[in-house]
Design a protein around this motif. Structure first.
Motif, short mmCIF file in Angstrom:
data_model
loop_
_atom_site.label_atom_id
_atom_site.label_comp_id
_atom_site.label_asym_id
_atom_site.label_seq_id
_atom_site.Cartn_x
_atom_site.Cartn_y
_atom_site.Cartn_z
N ARG A 29 0.85 -1.20 0.00
CA ARG A 29 0.00 0.00 0.00
C ARG A 29 0.88 1.24 0.00
N HIS A 30 0.56 2.19 -0.86
CA HIS A 30 1.27 3.45 -0.93
C HIS A 30 0.24 4.57 -1.12
N ASP A 31 0.30 5.55 -0.23
CA ASP A 31 -0.67 6.64 -0.35
C ASP A 31 -0.05 7.98 0.03
N LYS A 35 -4.41 10.85 -2.30
CA LYS A 35 -5.00 9.63 -2.84
C LYS A 35 -4.10 8.43 -2.54
N VAL A 36 -4.69 7.26 -2.71
CA VAL A 36 -3.95 6.01 -2.64
C VAL A 36 -3.43 5.70 -4.04
N GLU A 39 -2.30 -0.40 -4.04
CA GLU A 39 -2.92 -1.20 -2.99
C GLU A 39 -3.13 -2.62 -3.54
#
Length: 195
Positions: A29-31, A35-36, A39
Motif C-alpha cells: 500500500r502506498h498513499d 489519494k492512494v 494497494e
C-alpha cells in the motif's frame, strides 16, 4: 509531502513425512494525503500429498485484490500435480500443472465465474556462502484473462536468522480496462527473518 508506504509479507511451509502445507500472504500500500496510489493484497494456501519421492498432488486456494489493475478481487481454486525435476543440495527445480475454478470481480462489472488452467515453475539455488537465488512464475489462464505472477529474489544472510533480500515482483493481466496498466512491477529491498 506526507506519504506512507507499507510492504510486507509472510511465507511459511510445514512438512511432515507425506503432507506439506504452504501459506503465503502479502500486502502493498502506498498513499499520499490526496489519494492512494497502490494497494494490493495476496493470500495463498496450498496443501500437497507426496505419493512418490518427487511426485505430489495438491489443492491450492488463492485470492488477489488489486483495484489498480481493474479487479476488485480474483479467486482461484485449483487441484493439480507437482513434479520435482531437480533435487540437489544446492539446486531445486519444480514444475506443476493444475485445473480448477476462478471467480473474478472486475471494477463496475458483474462477477464472472469460469474454469482456469494453472501452470507454475520454481527454481532455487543456494550458494556455498549461504546466499540464495530463487525465481518462480505462475500462470493462471481463464477464458477471458490470463494472470501472471513472477517473483525473483536474492537473499544474503546477515546475523542470526536475519537476512537482507532484494525482490522483483511482476503481476500481469492480459485483459484490463483501458484506463489500467496490464503490468505492475514492484522492486523492494528489506530484511527477512527466517524461523
Amino acid at each position: 509531502t506526507d506519504t506512507r508506504h507499507l510492504n510486507g509479507g509472510i511465507k511459511q511451509k510445514f512438512v511432515d513425512q507425506r503432507w506439506s502445507h504452504e501459506l503465503e500472504a502479502s500486502m502493498l500500500r502506498h498513499d499520499t494525503p490526496e489519494k492512494v496510489t497502490a494497494e494490493r493484497y495476496l493470500a495463498d494456501y496450498k496443501v500437497a500429498y507426496r505419493y512418490r519421492p518427487r511426485m505430489e498432488v495438491f489443492v491450492d486456494f488463492r485470492g488477489l485484490k488489486n483495484r489498480f489493475a481493474g479487479y476488485d478481487y480474483q479467486l482461484y481454486e485449483t487441484v493439480g500435480y507437482r513434479l520435482t525435476l531437480v533435487d540437489k543440495p544446492q539446486d531445486t527445480f519444480k514444475v506443476e500443472a493444475g485445473y480448477g475454478l476462478t471467480q473474478v470481480q472486475k471494477i463496475d462489472v458483474d462477477k464472472e465465474s469460469t474454469t482456469v488452467l494453472r501452470l507454475e515453475y520454481e527454481y532455487v539455488h543456494e550458494f556455498e556462502n549461504k546466499n540464495k537465488f530463487s525465481t518462480d512464475l505462475l500462470a493462471l489462464a481463464a477464458e477471458d484473462n490470463t494472470h501472471f505472477h513472477s517473483v525473483t529474489k536474492i537473499k544474503a544472510p546477515l546475523v542470526w536468522n536475519i537476512a537482507i533480500e532484494f525482490s522483483l515482483k511482476v503481476n500481469h493481466n492480459t485483459i484490463v480496462p483501458e484506463t489500467k496498466k496490464k503490468t505492475d512491477t514492484t522492486t523492494t529491498i528489506g530484511l527477512v527473518y527466517d524461523y
